[in-house]
Write a protein that holds these residues in place. Sequence first.
Motif, short mmCIF file in Angstrom:
data_model
loop_
_atom_site.label_atom_id
_atom_site.label_comp_id
_atom_site.label_asym_id
_atom_site.label_seq_id
_atom_site.Cartn_x
_atom_site.Cartn_y
_atom_site.Cartn_z
N GLY A 1 35.84 45.07 33.73
CA GLY A 1 36.18 46.36 33.63
C GLY A 1 37.10 46.24 33.04
O GLY A 1 37.23 46.11 32.40
N ASN A 2 38.45 46.08 34.19
CA ASN A 2 39.43 45.82 33.29
C ASN A 2 40.09 44.94 32.68
O ASN A 2 41.71 44.36 32.82
N PHE A 3 39.76 43.55 33.35
CA PHE A 3 39.34 42.32 32.80
C PHE A 3 40.81 41.82 33.92
O PHE A 3 40.89 40.66 33.77
N GLY A 4 40.50 42.51 34.64
CA GLY A 4 41.05 41.30 35.43
C GLY A 4 41.13 40.28 36.28
O GLY A 4 41.77 39.06 37.09
N ASN A 5 40.21 40.47 37.10
CA ASN A 5 39.05 39.77 37.86
C ASN A 5 38.77 37.94 36.64
O ASN A 5 39.45 37.05 37.09
N ILE A 6 38.38 38.38 35.62
CA ILE A 6 37.86 37.57 34.29
C ILE A 6 39.26 36.39 35.08
O ILE A 6 39.39 35.19 34.72
N LEU A 7 40.17 37.95 33.98
CA LEU A 7 41.54 36.66 34.08
C LEU A 7 42.13 35.88 34.79
O LEU A 7 42.43 35.10 34.97
N ALA A 8 42.19 36.27 36.13
CA ALA A 8 42.63 35.60 37.17
C ALA A 8 41.46 34.35 37.14
O ALA A 8 42.17 33.07 37.16
N GLY A 9 40.09 34.41 37.03
CA GLY A 9 39.28 33.13 36.83
C GLY A 9 40.17 32.34 35.24
O GLY A 9 40.34 30.85 35.79
N ILE B 1 51.10 41.99 37.85
CA ILE B 1 51.01 40.69 38.27
C ILE B 1 50.49 39.83 39.16
O ILE B 1 50.11 39.53 39.72
N GLY B 2 51.40 40.89 40.73
CA GLY B 2 50.72 40.73 42.37
C GLY B 2 49.44 41.61 42.39
O GLY B 2 49.46 40.57 43.85
N ARG B 3 48.85 41.74 41.34
CA ARG B 3 47.67 41.98 41.83
C ARG B 3 46.66 40.78 41.37
O ARG B 3 45.30 40.35 41.31
N LEU B 4 47.26 39.93 39.99
CA LEU B 4 46.11 39.28 39.52
C LEU B 4 46.19 38.06 40.20
O LEU B 4 45.58 37.20 40.36
N ILE B 5 47.75 37.84 40.49
CA ILE B 5 48.01 36.13 41.58
C ILE B 5 47.09 36.31 42.64
O ILE B 5 46.23 34.65 42.96
N PRO B 6 46.88 37.09 43.52
CA PRO B 6 46.23 36.15 44.99
C PRO B 6 44.59 36.42 44.60
O PRO B 6 43.77 36.33 45.08
N GLN B 7 44.19 36.84 43.26
CA GLN B 7 42.75 36.57 42.59
C GLN B 7 42.71 35.17 42.10
O GLN B 7 40.93 34.79 41.73
#
Length: 501
Positions: A268-276, A232-238
């Motif tokens: 790809g892994n849906f991380g970027n768009i999830l942060a959106g 989750i620490g990867r996602l929050i900054p995004q």
Amino acid sequence: MLYHSTRGGENSVQASQAILQGLAGDGGLFVPEDFPAFSPEALQRIPELPYHVLAEEILTPWLTDMRREDIARMAVQAYAPGRFEAGMPAPGSALDGKTFLVELYHGPTLAFKDIALQLLPRLMVNAIRTQRVDEGVLVVAATSGDTGKAALEGFCDVEGTRVGVIYPQDGVSPAQRRQMVTQQGGNVWVRAIRGNFDDAQSAVKAIMGDPAMHMALRERGWRLSSANSINIGRLIPQIVYYFYAYGQLCRQGILAFGEPVDFVVPTGNFGNILAGTYAKAMGLPVHTFLCASNRNNVLTDFFRTGSYSTRRPFYQTASPSMDILISSNLERYLYEKAGRDPKRVAGWMQALREERVYDVGGCLDAMTQGMWAGCADDAATLACIARTFREKGRLVDPHTAVALSVLEQYRQEARDGGRPAVVISTASPYKFSLDVLKAVDPGRRCEDDREASRILAGMAQESLPDAITALDTLPELHTCACEPGEVGGELLRWIGGGHAD
Ligand SMILES: *Cc1c(COP(=O)(O)O)cnc(C)c1O
């Protein structure tokens, strides 16, 4: 703010604990118990804030067990003008009257992963202190090309940590490989594995979920965490750059404040768009997210049919960082859209593991609310790179071109209702120079990606980024390969030896 698992099998934990752990104990992913909301007044200030101040503003309600002044200091360090070539992490510019490109690739490793991975090591060190951990933290990451280098760069020589990265041997671009194998630093470990990205990611998840591995590391004074977007620490900054991009559109008069916008995200892994989608949950006026995939279009099929199936071939494409069939972060999205029901999520994930397919049935309507999915194969991607260079004079990398191509389809089907769209540009074209050159000058014979980069820079009348030219002179330090199943043992040997290889 507390975090719990998407699969319901773990007690709620503080942010620092979730960041330290990476993956929840039941194999699920940590999600927030609710979403911090911004009042309309707070939102209105966004266009005025510099990036690092906006980061402080957004991160603080997510990281309630960290002190605000610490968060502010970490944001300044991570996003200081010197760390990003353009002077800040997310410069944006208009491609045409209603298409806005936000470039997230001007950090030290030339991909958007830097935005999160310049901050994550600082959050990790803070979490180590907050949780009074007296062991070292071994951070592992599987990479489809860009996470690996950004994690190595972010954690390089960070006290109390070591970082281990595995990448698919034949699944990354020559520049991506060179970036990783030349990594310096006393606490880094890099291996090619014989397999694809999904094999690498499964190996990391298996290690993270293996009690024997945790025990063996404990005995040696180490604990495990992850630098993948399962953390989750990867996602929050995004979340921050979605707000920042929106603010820029308002500043430039492209949007009136409060007007909805669409975001196009190469996925790809849906991380970027999830942060959106998390930004939207916090109050950002977003109409639709466009989930853009390459030929590995498992997400396109999912959003069109409700069935997620990995019973399909895995393709290597010109956008290797999106060559993924198991999009980990979709689990967090499913959780929100299926009424936060951990039993249902756990059932789907079990079906995925055992049958390689699950169907969300009646939940599909909720899943596609505010989400549109499309895909572009390599031919369409290269054609889009060529067209963008010819018509707009801009060189874009293949991942960004997948997004642009999907946006074109969306507009051709007249689904955009005339709204402006922000395209998330995720990597420098010079990391993928052979394919980009093939697109813009198909007649030219060039086999060497360094040569291709120089030709492209000449065509675009730009200078090559330092992070590319510096690679030419660095020695290759990490050239070993292994099987996915050997990674745990190799990591233990490395840790046990007490010094870096
Ligand atoms: C990682 C990556 C993506 C995909 O991002 P996800 O968060 O995995 O969906 C897209 N483009 C580039 C260049 C990347 O490195």
